[in-house]
Design a protein around this motif. Structure first.
Motif, PDB file in Angstrom:
ATOM      1  N   THR A   1       0.854  -1.184   0.000  1.00 40.72           N
ATOM      2  CA  THR A   1       0.000   0.000   0.000  1.00 40.72           C
ATOM      3  C   THR A   1       0.891   1.234   0.000  1.00 40.72           C
ATOM      4  OG1 THR A   1      -0.142   0.186   2.419  1.00 40.72           O
ATOM      5  CG2 THR A   1      -1.740  -1.272   1.316  1.00 40.72           C
ATOM      6  N   SER A   2       0.266   2.371  -0.032  1.00 47.17           N
ATOM      7  CA  SER A   2       1.063   3.609  -0.076  1.00 47.17           C
ATOM      8  C   SER A   2       1.787   3.867   1.229  1.00 47.17           C
ATOM      9  CB  SER A   2       0.160   4.797  -0.406  1.00 47.17           C
ATOM     10  OG  SER A   2      -0.885   4.901   0.565  1.00 47.17           O
ATOM     11  N   HIS A   3       1.302   3.291   2.330  1.00 45.46           N
ATOM     12  CA  HIS A   3       1.914   3.577   3.619  1.00 45.46           C
ATOM     13  C   HIS A   3       2.439   2.337   4.329  1.00 45.46           C
ATOM     14  CE1 HIS A   3       0.268   7.577   3.221  1.00 45.46           C
ATOM     15  NE2 HIS A   3      -0.971   7.104   3.149  1.00 45.46           N
ATOM     16  N   GLU A   4       2.228   1.143   3.760  1.00 44.21           N
ATOM     17  CA  GLU A   4       2.544  -0.057   4.517  1.00 44.21           C
ATOM     18  C   GLU A   4       2.893  -1.206   3.576  1.00 44.21           C
ATOM     19  OE1 GLU A   4       0.563  -1.999   8.496  1.00 44.21           O
ATOM     20  OE2 GLU A   4      -0.723  -1.802   6.719  1.00 44.21           O
ATOM     21  N   VAL A   5       3.712  -2.131   4.094  1.00 44.49           N
ATOM     22  CA  VAL A   5       4.031  -3.383   3.410  1.00 44.49           C
ATOM     23  C   VAL A   5       3.716  -4.513   4.387  1.00 44.49           C
ATOM     24  CG1 VAL A   5       5.784  -4.765   2.274  1.00 44.49           C
ATOM     25  CG2 VAL A   5       5.864  -2.278   2.093  1.00 44.49           C
ATOM     26  N   ARG A   6       2.899  -5.496   3.908  1.00 45.35           N
ATOM     27  CA  ARG A   6       2.531  -6.637   4.748  1.00 45.35           C
ATOM     28  C   ARG A   6       2.905  -7.921   4.027  1.00 45.35           C
ATOM     29  NH1 ARG A   6      -2.403  -3.944   4.967  1.00 45.35           N
ATOM     30  NH2 ARG A   6      -3.452  -5.710   3.925  1.00 45.35           N
TER      31      ARG A   6
END
Length: 809
Positions: free
Chosen positions: A747-752
């Motif tokens: 995502t634009s703010h996170e990596v999972r």
């Protein structure tokens, strides 16, 4: 102009400590020798002319004064020997130099006559000039010697003409010469220091590049060793069932020894033929048959130990590949030396073959253990194979060059390339260019200041002696124009164009002729002749970049013009000839010696400085490489001590059993972690996904069906964060028996990164369920774990907004 300093004197005046570079140090050393030799030569020649021109009754007294001065010069010449048979104190050397000028000044009233005055003034003038460079690093001592020379000259004037004071003009001239000499030295020294600074900056950049290349090469060797030893051993243990594991303990102990050794520190040479005779005929467990090697080795093959071990390790891995993948149990190993001195080793088999281009980048057996090792030591390795036609692997190493590879050969982009070859030549060119520029600036400065301080006073005071006076004035203006034209180019760092130089030289030679034929012959080289000692400096900055014979030809033409002017009016007397000879020695001869010195500096000192700088750079580079390799090795081994080392120790000493399922699961997890580590060095657009796929492949080899899904647009993730994100996935996949699903969400703010494993063994009791703590794990990556029955769901997430600026490599 005098360029130089007394390098043997140690430090200079009070002030910050300066460590001279190779250019400045060798410059000072060369100019010290030049100054002492020049001064001694002038004292001998001018002293002999003075004794010849003296009255017969005064010769014994003159000799009694001049011989001690010559002996003092001889002792100073002996002090130039390196190393000295016995150290001479600086106070003694200073006293000897002072004795030369004092004894010469006292000989003036003994010799008597105009010739004696010219001789003494010439010797003392040369002495005060050379003192500024012989004692350049001790300017106070040089100034004191110049003052002693001036006082000795004044004392000689007073004693030779009782009732009359010393000649102020001559004393001013000596002081000006000392100042110009010091200024010329400072100009050239500044250029030498600038060259040393530039060379040091280039060397530092080159050193950093070489250290980085060496570290990358060592890292590749470490990864190759890890692949061939611990990774392969743990992977075989994780895949084992009911096997004969008798081979495992000694191999585990050998793996520990290989991991604890520091790569890149092999020294000396080895016999490659003897090494190849120790290649094991295949490795592995009970299910892998040995390979029968047919060897044809033309030995002995003496090579440095680094390339020798790289070839040996590569051959060992290639033989292992033959045992595992070729489908045959025979291979041929050959080694020989080619006509150009290159050592070649070739391993070939008639097996099933393969297409080297189809091998995934994550497979390290060829790219890392075979090809990468040889690139790291400056050699080449090529793999030639086609399906159904067998495989040929060739290693080639040469001491002088790296020949281009053939066949399907990997070409890593960050391989260390030879950067020190020719480095000393580049430094020598840099120092030569700076010294040449400094010498031309110094000659220009001496010419201009001499013209407008000394020559202007002479031409103004003796206007009545010139016939006609306007010709001498025009000649003065012409020389000033030549100097101004040269300054316009040199001060901007540009070369004087050949056409401008030709016109300037013609103008300077014309000035010499005009001044010689518009002055009475008996007054040539005397106080009224302002141009005789001046035109040589103007010619020097014009001809400094040409061979010294060009400058010598100009001086010969200049002296010849003046000699013709004298001879046209009749033969001179012996006294007049002696005076003119002294003037020619102390002006034109001195200027010629400066030209010879400049040639020595450009073609002797500059290359020597380049060689010395290259040696110093190589030593510092080796020290840095040694320190960094030691530190890197400690960090790498520390990373293995938490997990891999305990496993190998337990397997090597029988504490852990390969029959234990928990042990096999732990070995599988560690093997996957190593594969992820290998994938870190791949040049790919999405490192996170590449490293994750490497771990998935290990799980698939264990019989786990893994599905991988990626959502979103990939972005940059720091290396430490990638490790923390993938490690929980590695642990879960390593303990999964049947199926698993791995998902990466951007995502634009996170990596999972998440994994769902079914039929998963619970490893929390062993401490395997959570990643090893680290800076990135503790600060940025959060891990969530949920277990239900035989299924485990683990998710690791990283918030980009909270991420600090860290290394992305």
């Amino acid at each position: 102009m005098r360029l130089g300093g007394y390098a043997g004197n140690g430090g200079g005046a009070a002030g910050p400590i300066h460590n001279p570079g190779s250019g400045e140090r060798l410059l000072n050393l060369a100019l010290e020798r030049y100054g002492v030799w020049l001064r001694s030569t002038v004292v001998c020649l001018c002293g002999a002319l003075g004794v010849v021109s003296a009255d017969a009754t005064e010769i014994p007294l003159a000799v009694s004064l001049l011989v001690p001065a010559l002996l003092a010069c001889g002792v100073r010449l002996c002090s130039l020997r390196r190393p000295l048979p016995f150290p001479l104190p600086l106070a003694l050397l200073w006293t000897l130099d002072a004795a030369v000028v004092v004894l010469t000044g006292l000989s003036q009233p003994v010799l008597g006559g105009v010739g004696a005055d010219a001789m003494v003034e010439a010797i003392i003038g040369i002495c005060v000039i050379t003192f500024q460079h012989e004692w350049a690093t001790r300017p106070v001592a040089a100034a004191a010697l110049a003052a002693s020379g001036t006082a000795a000259c004044a004392m000689g004037d007073v004693l030779s003409s009782p009732g009359h004071g010393p000649e102020p003009a001559e004393l001013v001239r000596i002081v000006v010469l000392a100042g110009l000499s010091r200024a010329a030295y400072l100009i050239v020294r500044a250029q030498a220091r600038a060259a040393d600074r530039s060379a040091a900056l280039r060397a530092a950049a080159r050193r950093e590049a070489e250290v980085a290349a060496a570290r990358r090469a060592t890292e590749r060797e470490y990864l190759a060793t890890l692949h061939d030893t611990a990774s392969a051993t743990l992977l075989m243990v994780s895949q084992g069932d009911a096997r004969d594991w008798s081979w495992l303990p000694p191999r585990a102990r050998q793996d520990l020894e290989a991991l604890s050794a520091v790569p890149g520190f092999e020294a000396g040479s080895v016999d490659l033929a003897a090494l190849l005779g120790c290649v094991p005929e295949g490795t592995g467990g009970e299910g892998e048959a040995l390979v029968q090697l047919k060897t044809r080795i033309d030995g002995p093959l003496a090579v440095p130990s680094g390339p020798g071990l790289a070839i040996f390790n590569g051959v060992r891995e290639a033989v292992t590949n033959v045992a595992r993948h070729s489908g045959v149990r025979e291979a041929e190993l050959r080694a020989w030396t080619e006509k150009d001195g290159a050592v070649v080793v070739e391993l070939s088999d008639a097996g099933r073959g393969f297409d080297p281009r189809s091998v995934p980048p994550r497979r390290r057996g060829i790219s890392g253990s075979v090809i990468g090792r040889m690139h790291a030591v400056g050699g080449t390795a090529t793999v030639t194979s086609h399906p159904g036609t067998g495989t040929r692997v060739r290693w080639r190493w040469h001491t002088r060059a790296r020949p281009p590879g053939t066949g399907h050969e990997a070409q890593p982009a960050d391989l260390p390339r030879p950067t020190r070859a020719g480095a000393h030549t580049a430094v020598a060119r840099l120092i030569r260019r700076q010294l040449l520029h400094g010498a031309r600036l110094a000659a220009l400065l001496i010419g201009l200041l001499s013209q407008f301080i000394l020559s202007l006073q002479q031409i103004t005071a003796h206007q009545s002696a010139y016939r006609p006076a306007w010709a001498q004035t025009a000649a003065f203006v012409c020389l000033a124009a030549v100097a101004a034209c040269g300054a316009a180019f040199l001060l901007r760092g540009r070369q004087i164009p050949p056409r401008v130089r030709a016109w300037s030289l013609a103008s300077v030679l014309t000035v010499s002729a005009v001044c010689a034929f518009t002055l009475a012959p008996e007054r040539l080289t005397g106080p009224q002749d302002w141009a005789f000692g001046l035109v040589g400096w103007h010619a020097l900055f014009l001809l400094a970049d040409l061979p010294v014979r060009a400058f010598a030809a100009f001086l010969g033409a200049h002296v010849g013009i003046n000699a013709i002017a004298v001879l046209l009016s009749g033969a001179p007397t012996a006294a007049e000839s002696a005076a003119m000879g002294i003037a020619a020695i102390t002006t034109c001869g001195f200027q010629l010696s400066v030209g010879i010195l400049l040639t020595r500096l450009l073609h002797g000192t500059a290359p020597a400085a380049g060689d010395e700088a290259a040696r110093v750079e190589e030593l510092r580079t080796r020290e840095r490489i040694h320190e960094d390799m030691q530190r890197d090795h400690k960090e790498r081994y520390r990373a293995l001590t938490a997990t891999t080392v305990p496993l190998l120790m337990g397997l090597g000493h029988g504490v852990l059993s390969p029959h234990d399922e928990e042990v096999r699961l732990r070995c599988g997890v560690e093997a996957a972690r190593m594969r992820r580590l290998f994938a870190e060095s791949d040049a790919v657009s999405d490192p996170l996904l590449n490293e994750l796929r490497a771990c998935v492949e290990v799980a698939e080899h264990q019989g786990v069906a893994v599905s991988l899904a990626v959502r979103g647009r990939p972005g940059e993730v720091p290396r430490e964060v990638r490790r923390a994100l993938i490690d929980p996935v590695v642990v879960t996949l390593g303990r999964t028996r049947s199926t698993a699903r791995v998902t990466v969400v951007w995502t634009s703010h996170e990596v999972r990164v998440s994994v769902v494993g079914t039929d998963c063994a619970d490893g929390r009791a062993t401490g395997e369920a959570s990643p090893s703590p680290g800076p990135a794990t503790a600060a940025d990556v959060s891990v969530t774990r949920t277990a239900r029955g035989g299924s485990v769901w683990v998710e690791a997430s990283w918030s980009k907004r909270a991420a600090p600026e860290v290394d992305l490599t």
